[in-house]
Design an enzyme around this catalytic site. Sequence first.
Site: not given
Ligand code: F3S
Length: 295
Positions: A41, A126, A163, A191
């Site tokens: 993006h 996602e 995430t 994440c």
């Molecule tokens: Fe990036 Fe993968 Fe985390 S795309 S934000 S490292 S889930």
Amino acid sequence: MEIIVAKSAGFCFGVDNAVKKVYQLLDTNNERIFTFGPVIHNDQVVNYLKRKGVKIVNDIDEVNEKGHIVIRAHGVTPVIYKKIKDKGLILEDATCPYVKKIHNLVEQKSSEGYRIIIVGDKNHPEVIGINGWCNDNAYIVNSADDVEKLKKSDEKICVVAQTTITKEKWHEVNEALKEKFENILKFDTICSATTKRQSEVEEISKVVDLMIIMGDKKSSNTQKLCDISRKHCPLTFKVETSLDLPQIDVEKIKKIGISAGASTPDWVIEEVIRKMSELNNQEVTKNEVNQEDFN
Ligand code: F3S
């Protein structure tokens, strides 16, 4: 004037990996390169890749030539993998391993009879991708109000997170789910790169007079950083490039914080830091904050 730059600003591992894959393909082969949706993006990067001949497609049916197709970090549904295979395209899978882990989990638990609940934005690629791994059968909720609309049930449910959602949202939704379901299995799939970035923005925004968050207007993780920052620092500005920077009253603003969403290249961040120092004709102290200080 002091500038505090978040150490976690900019590309996360998954985005970095996807962008590098496209650059590598450009360097090493002469065949057509497609990306399924924009690989990142960020308009500057996407426009550069377009100029180099990379074509963005939003539907595999649009592709009528042979070539390589890059799946971006967000990941896709099994239906898309099948279409790629059927078309004879060469798959370049840059699905982030953390997202792939959610696909596997959702597929497994769904086959064990669990109803999947995804906490996140139903329109985000996602989330659409994750839902595909349980036959598009998940309940997708983005707030406690969304949970309120679900019927009470004794079915087994398995909860996962997009995430990039905040821990706050994850806890709020899970509290609400307890009122509706008795048999809940939950996996916090937020994440850690996201959590670090958000906690760093929170800490920096508490100690500065003005906060700049860089990122694309379509980037949901950038928007979340702005929301977090505004809670502590009302003077929070979202900028895409140095051209969007606000005028800064150097009499009042003594400390500025900077962070950026996961799709912001380093050169855009560097450019903003340079422009801010020029705009204000000031000596700028770039003070890199160590993430470990916040853990
Ligand atoms: Fe990036 Fe993968 Fe985390 S795309 S934000 S490292 S889930």
